[in-house]
Design a protein around this motif. Structure first.
Motif, PDB file in Angstrom:
ATOM      1  N   ARG A 148       1.037  -1.376   0.010  1.00  0.00           N
ATOM      2  CA  ARG A 148       0.067  -0.016  -0.059  1.00  0.00           C
ATOM      3  C   ARG A 148       1.089   1.102  -0.018  1.00  0.00           C
ATOM      4  O   ARG A 148       0.614   2.236  -0.548  1.00  0.00           O
ATOM      5  CB  ARG A 148      -1.073  -0.053   1.207  1.00  0.00           C
ATOM      6  N   ASP A 149       1.831   1.289   0.836  1.00  0.00           N
ATOM      7  CA  ASP A 149       2.896   2.218   0.955  1.00  0.00           C
ATOM      8  C   ASP A 149       3.564   2.348  -0.207  1.00  0.00           C
ATOM      9  O   ASP A 149       3.482   3.704  -0.888  1.00  0.00           O
ATOM     10  CB  ASP A 149       3.817   2.193   2.005  1.00  0.00           C
ATOM     11  N   ALA A 150       4.022   1.439  -0.997  1.00  0.00           N
ATOM     12  CA  ALA A 150       4.625   1.696  -2.440  1.00  0.00           C
ATOM     13  C   ALA A 150       3.728   2.350  -3.355  1.00  0.00           C
ATOM     14  O   ALA A 150       4.378   2.953  -4.081  1.00  0.00           O
ATOM     15  CB  ALA A 150       5.207   0.117  -2.801  1.00  0.00           C
ATOM     16  N   ILE A 151       2.493   1.693  -3.496  1.00  0.00           N
ATOM     17  CA  ILE A 151       1.776   2.117  -4.423  1.00  0.00           C
ATOM     18  C   ILE A 151       1.349   3.930  -4.352  1.00  0.00           C
ATOM     19  O   ILE A 151       1.389   4.551  -5.224  1.00  0.00           O
ATOM     20  CB  ILE A 151       0.183   1.352  -4.389  1.00  0.00           C
ATOM     21  N   ASN A 152       1.238   4.222  -3.122  1.00  0.00           N
ATOM     22  CA  ASN A 152       0.965   5.611  -2.522  1.00  0.00           C
ATOM     23  C   ASN A 152       2.180   6.257  -3.067  1.00  0.00           C
ATOM     24  O   ASN A 152       1.838   7.547  -3.638  1.00  0.00           O
ATOM     25  CB  ASN A 152       0.486   5.831  -1.244  1.00  0.00           C
ATOM     26  N   PHE A 153       3.279   6.015  -2.807  1.00  0.00           N
ATOM     27  CA  PHE A 153       4.431   6.716  -2.934  1.00  0.00           C
ATOM     28  C   PHE A 153       4.522   6.763  -4.659  1.00  0.00           C
ATOM     29  O   PHE A 153       5.169   7.786  -5.033  1.00  0.00           O
ATOM     30  CB  PHE A 153       5.534   6.060  -2.380  1.00  0.00           C
ATOM     31  N   THR A 154       4.366   5.646  -5.258  1.00  0.00           N
ATOM     32  CA  THR A 154       4.532   5.614  -6.793  1.00  0.00           C
ATOM     33  C   THR A 154       3.626   6.661  -7.400  1.00  0.00           C
ATOM     34  O   THR A 154       3.681   7.533  -8.328  1.00  0.00           O
ATOM     35  CB  THR A 154       4.356   4.113  -7.260  1.00  0.00           C
ATOM     36  N   ARG A 155       2.285   6.736  -6.793  1.00  0.00           N
ATOM     37  CA  ARG A 155       1.489   7.786  -7.364  1.00  0.00           C
ATOM     38  C   ARG A 155       1.835   9.109  -7.021  1.00  0.00           C
ATOM     39  O   ARG A 155       1.699   9.976  -7.795  1.00  0.00           O
ATOM     40  CB  ARG A 155       0.095   7.467  -6.709  1.00  0.00           C
ATOM     41  N   GLY A 156       2.451   9.452  -5.941  1.00  0.00           N
ATOM     42  CA  GLY A 156       3.021  10.747  -5.453  1.00  0.00           C
ATOM     43  C   GLY A 156       4.238  11.169  -6.286  1.00  0.00           C
ATOM     44  O   GLY A 156       4.418  12.284  -6.571  1.00  0.00           O
ATOM     45  N   LEU A 157       4.790   9.986  -6.872  1.00  0.00           N
ATOM     46  CA  LEU A 157       5.879  10.319  -7.932  1.00  0.00           C
ATOM     47  C   LEU A 157       5.394  10.695  -9.330  1.00  0.00           C
ATOM     48  O   LEU A 157       6.153  11.207 -10.184  1.00  0.00           O
ATOM     49  CB  LEU A 157       6.976   9.283  -7.939  1.00  0.00           C
ATOM     50  N   GLY A 158       4.259  10.427  -9.576  1.00  0.00           N
ATOM     51  CA  GLY A 158       3.560  10.604 -10.888  1.00  0.00           C
ATOM     52  C   GLY A 158       3.650   9.591 -11.833  1.00  0.00           C
ATOM     53  O   GLY A 158       3.750   9.724 -12.975  1.00  0.00           O
ATOM     54  N   LEU A 159       4.078   8.284 -11.302  1.00  0.00           N
ATOM     55  CA  LEU A 159       4.241   7.146 -11.970  1.00  0.00           C
ATOM     56  C   LEU A 159       2.881   6.404 -12.217  1.00  0.00           C
ATOM     57  O   LEU A 159       2.139   6.385 -11.161  1.00  0.00           O
ATOM     58  CB  LEU A 159       5.347   6.243 -11.568  1.00  0.00           C
ATOM     59  N   LYS A 160       2.766   5.815 -13.106  1.00  0.00           N
ATOM     60  CA  LYS A 160       1.349   4.971 -13.520  1.00  0.00           C
ATOM     61  C   LYS A 160       1.553   3.404 -13.221  1.00  0.00           C
ATOM     62  O   LYS A 160       0.770   2.896 -12.784  1.00  0.00           O
ATOM     63  CB  LYS A 160       0.892   5.035 -14.817  1.00  0.00           C
ATOM     64  N   TYR A 161       2.734   3.004 -13.144  1.00  0.00           N
ATOM     65  CA  TYR A 161       3.101   1.818 -13.042  1.00  0.00           C
ATOM     66  C   TYR A 161       3.879   1.230 -11.711  1.00  0.00           C
ATOM     67  O   TYR A 161       5.037   2.188 -11.527  1.00  0.00           O
ATOM     68  CB  TYR A 161       3.363   0.898 -14.344  1.00  0.00           C
ATOM     69  N   LEU A 162       3.848   0.018 -11.172  1.00  0.00           N
ATOM     70  CA  LEU A 162       4.593  -0.450 -10.102  1.00  0.00           C
ATOM     71  C   LEU A 162       5.055  -1.975 -10.390  1.00  0.00           C
ATOM     72  O   LEU A 162       3.992  -2.411 -10.805  1.00  0.00           O
ATOM     73  CB  LEU A 162       4.053  -0.033  -8.876  1.00  0.00           C
ATOM     74  N   TRP A 163       6.078  -2.453  -9.993  1.00  0.00           N
ATOM     75  CA  TRP A 163       6.494  -3.687 -10.137  1.00  0.00           C
ATOM     76  C   TRP A 163       6.818  -4.353  -8.743  1.00  0.00           C
ATOM     77  O   TRP A 163       7.607  -3.759  -8.224  1.00  0.00           O
ATOM     78  CB  TRP A 163       7.833  -4.137 -11.257  1.00  0.00           C
ATOM     79  N   ILE A 164       6.031  -5.269  -8.435  1.00  0.00           N
ATOM     80  CA  ILE A 164       5.967  -6.282  -7.312  1.00  0.00           C
ATOM     81  C   ILE A 164       6.310  -7.688  -7.542  1.00  0.00           C
ATOM     82  O   ILE A 164       5.559  -8.121  -8.309  1.00  0.00           O
ATOM     83  CB  ILE A 164       5.178  -5.791  -6.188  1.00  0.00           C
ATOM     84  N   ASP A 165       7.278  -8.079  -7.160  1.00  0.00           N
ATOM     85  CA  ASP A 165       7.598  -9.624  -7.766  1.00  0.00           C
ATOM     86  C   ASP A 165       6.411 -10.621  -7.415  1.00  0.00           C
ATOM     87  O   ASP A 165       6.153 -11.450  -8.164  1.00  0.00           O
ATOM     88  CB  ASP A 165       8.644 -10.176  -7.009  1.00  0.00           C
ATOM     89  N   SER A 166       5.753 -10.531  -6.188  1.00  0.00           N
ATOM     90  CA  SER A 166       4.825 -11.432  -6.003  1.00  0.00           C
ATOM     91  C   SER A 166       3.585 -11.321  -6.667  1.00  0.00           C
ATOM     92  O   SER A 166       2.484 -12.217  -6.585  1.00  0.00           O
ATOM     93  CB  SER A 166       4.636 -11.502  -4.266  1.00  0.00           C
ATOM     94  N   ILE A 167       3.200 -10.146  -7.088  1.00  0.00           N
ATOM     95  CA  ILE A 167       2.133 -10.029  -8.312  1.00  0.00           C
ATOM     96  C   ILE A 167       2.528  -9.917  -9.425  1.00  0.00           C
ATOM     97  O   ILE A 167       1.672 -10.371 -10.340  1.00  0.00           O
ATOM     98  CB  ILE A 167       1.356  -8.331  -7.607  1.00  0.00           C
ATOM     99  N   CYS A 168       3.662  -9.646  -9.854  1.00  0.00           N
ATOM    100  CA  CYS A 168       3.807  -9.743 -11.174  1.00  0.00           C
ATOM    101  C   CYS A 168       4.577 -10.760 -11.901  1.00  0.00           C
ATOM    102  O   CYS A 168       4.721 -10.981 -12.979  1.00  0.00           O
ATOM    103  CB  CYS A 168       4.820  -8.184 -11.545  1.00  0.00           C
ATOM    104  N   ILE A 169       4.953 -11.669 -11.034  1.00  0.00           N
ATOM    105  CA  ILE A 169       5.293 -13.101 -11.396  1.00  0.00           C
ATOM    106  C   ILE A 169       4.534 -14.122 -10.964  1.00  0.00           C
ATOM    107  O   ILE A 169       3.920 -13.841  -9.656  1.00  0.00           O
ATOM    108  CB  ILE A 169       6.580 -13.390 -10.889  1.00  0.00           C
TER     109      ILE A 169
END
Length: 509
Positions: free
Chosen positions: A98-119
């Motif tokens: 959740r923190d990583a998603i919020n921080f990614t949004r705050g940086l103005g980025l649309k996408y995030l890679w997390i291994d346990s979800i993306c693999i």
């Protein structure tokens, strides 16, 4: 963390526009197979298949964190992949995500890679394929978010149970105002080339996260009280502290072939060797991204399970770094470290323990490499090792090893009773293999400066096939010159090699 987001965004933009050294992504890197779309806002995200996304180079953040013993409910498996492609509910996401998603949004980025979800987890085909793409995933990320604290993904980017280490030491009175004067602990991220991570942090003891920090062009470390930014040009803290970075690139500081070879062994392999993996098959895959980057500056060399073809004989001369553990004692009294990984004994990656390499100068090969090949899963030459073959030819001498000493075998062939050749000169990998007297083979590999000959200490495993199959027990060295010899043992061993040693072609497994 709004203030931290604004500060971090400024550091990234400054790097992109002003740091020529940090422009490392390149157009050749492929997008990750899957990314998490975080741009919907509010709660919930979704997994996206990047093959269906427009554009050749997507901007995304990546996350580096400890898995620990927790499996998040949002984890992608064959049973949940369609659900995650449709929608991942906020209540399924652990706090770090959740923190990583919020921080990614705050940086103005649309996408995030997390291994346990993306693999796709618990799927061998997808895992083997994706594990070999870690170089492009982390090299291609605009920034990597590193959760320094927290044993698993429930802790958050900043561990909330840890208090910032600052203390009030005095109060300053200016007029009617009283201002506390505080001190804080020293920045342990001050010098990245001198082991700047504290061993008490769970993240830095894990093998997978090592390459994630090394490969990423820009990294945000979430420390106890602030965010710390690092790229190849500088390190900056939110508190204002700034130092010049010497770069975390696997290719940095490599100005010559010998420098390239030395840095792989003395820096990356040695630093990585003691790190832990949960699954033994991950041992080589977890350093694959660094190996892939090194391949770019060693294009004529082949990667061989942690070693390289253009320096193979030198790479074989490794030992357990018992000195770093305060164990300056004969091998028979050493801690039993063992081989927890089912890898070839000639590779340093077969061990869980700190590996050290000898300082070799002016080397002369004494062995011939007859064959050296590795086969990897999914034809990914930096991923999971499936099989290998190492065949060498050199002079070999049979001895008896007992209690840290080498003896001549007795019998008609030698014409003498058992006689001690040398003592306390062996670097044996594993006590459990050497607790009883046994026959060993000394196999000459190379000669280095000051007339020092290095040998592999091997044990015969199968003599019914040609070439004979042996396994590695350790290394040893001796002097061949009257001028440099340490003891008469060296000269005696040198003579035995000359008189009794035979040229042999062997396979080491």
């Amino acid at each position: 963390m709004g203030q931290s987001m604004k500060w971090a965004q400024g550091q990234i933009e400054n790097c992109l526009y002003r740091h020529n050294l940090c422009h490392t992504r390149g157009d050749a890197l492929a997008n990750p197979t899957r990314l998490i779309d975080v741009a919907s806002g509010g709660t919930g995200v979704k997994l996206r298949d990047c093959t269906s996304l427009p554009g050749s180079s997507l901007d995304y953040a990546a996350l580096s964190y400890c898995w620990g013993d927790y499996e998040p409910k949002c984890m992608t498996t064959r049973n949940t992949i369609q659900r995650n492609l449709d929608y991942i509910s906020w209540d399924l996401l652990p706090q770090t995500f959740r923190d990583a998603i919020n921080f990614t949004r705050g940086l103005g980025l649309k996408y995030l890679w997390i291994d346990s979800i993306c693999i796709i987890q618990k799927d061998n085909d997808d895992w083997c394929r994706e594990a070999g793409k870690m170089f492009s995933v982390y090299k291609g990320a605009k920034v990597t978010l590193v959760a320094l604290h927290g044993a698993n993904s429930t802790a958050g980017l900043r561990e909330t149970t840890i208090k910032e280490e600052s203390w009030v030491v005095a109060n300053l009175q200016i007029g009617q105002s009283i201002i506390p004067l505080c001190i804080r602990s020293h920045h342990y991220l001050a010098n990245p080339d001198k082991g700047y991570f504290s061993g008490r942090l769970p993240l830095v003891n894990r093998a997978w996260t090592y390459q994630e920090r090394i490969i990423s062009p820009r990294t945000l470390f979430f420390d106890q009280g602030e965010v710390i930014y690092q790229c190849a040009s500088e390190i900056r803290c939110e508190c204002g502290k700034s130092i010049q970075s010497h770069g975390s690139s696997a290719a940095s500081d490599a100005q010559s072939t010998s420098a390239i070879q030395r840095k792989w062994k003395s820096y990356f392999a040695s630093n990585y060797s003691h790190l832990k993996v949960t699954n033994p098959r991950d041992r080589l895959a977890a350093i694959a991204a660094i190996a892939e980057q090194y391949q770019q500056i060693r294009p004529e060399s082949r990667y061989l399970a942690g070693l390289w073809s253009d320096s193979l004989l030198e790479d074989l001369i490794w030992k357990l770094d018992v000195a770093s553990k305060g164990m300056r004692v004969p091998f028979c009294f050493r801690m039993d470290i063992g081989r927890p990984y089912n890898l070839q004994t000639w590779s340093w990656a077969s061990f869980q323990g700190t590996i050290d390499f000898f300082s070799l100068m002016n080397t002369e090969p004494l062995a011939q490499v007859v064959e050296a090949n590795c086969v990897y899963a999914k034809e990914n030459r930096f991923g999971v090792l499936e099989e290998s073959k190492l065949v060498l030819r050199s002079r070999m001498l049979t001895c008896i090893m007992d209690g840290g000493r080498l003896y001549e075998p007795s019998g008609p062939r030698f014409g003498v009773p058992a006689r001690m050749l040398t003592e306390w000169s062996l670097d044996i990998d594993c006590v459990q293999d050497c607790s009883q007297a046994q026959a060993v083979c000394l196999f000459q590999v190379l000669r280095a400066h000051l007339d020092r000959v290095f040998c592999l200490v091997l044990r015969l495993e199968d003599s019914s096939v040609e070439p004979h199959i042996l396994s590695r027990l350790g290394v040893m060295s001796y002097r061949t010159s009257q001028r440099y010899h340490r003891t008469q043992d060296d000269l005696l061993l040198h003579r035995r090699f000359a008189h009794v040693g035979t040229m042999e072609e062997i396979e080491i497994r």
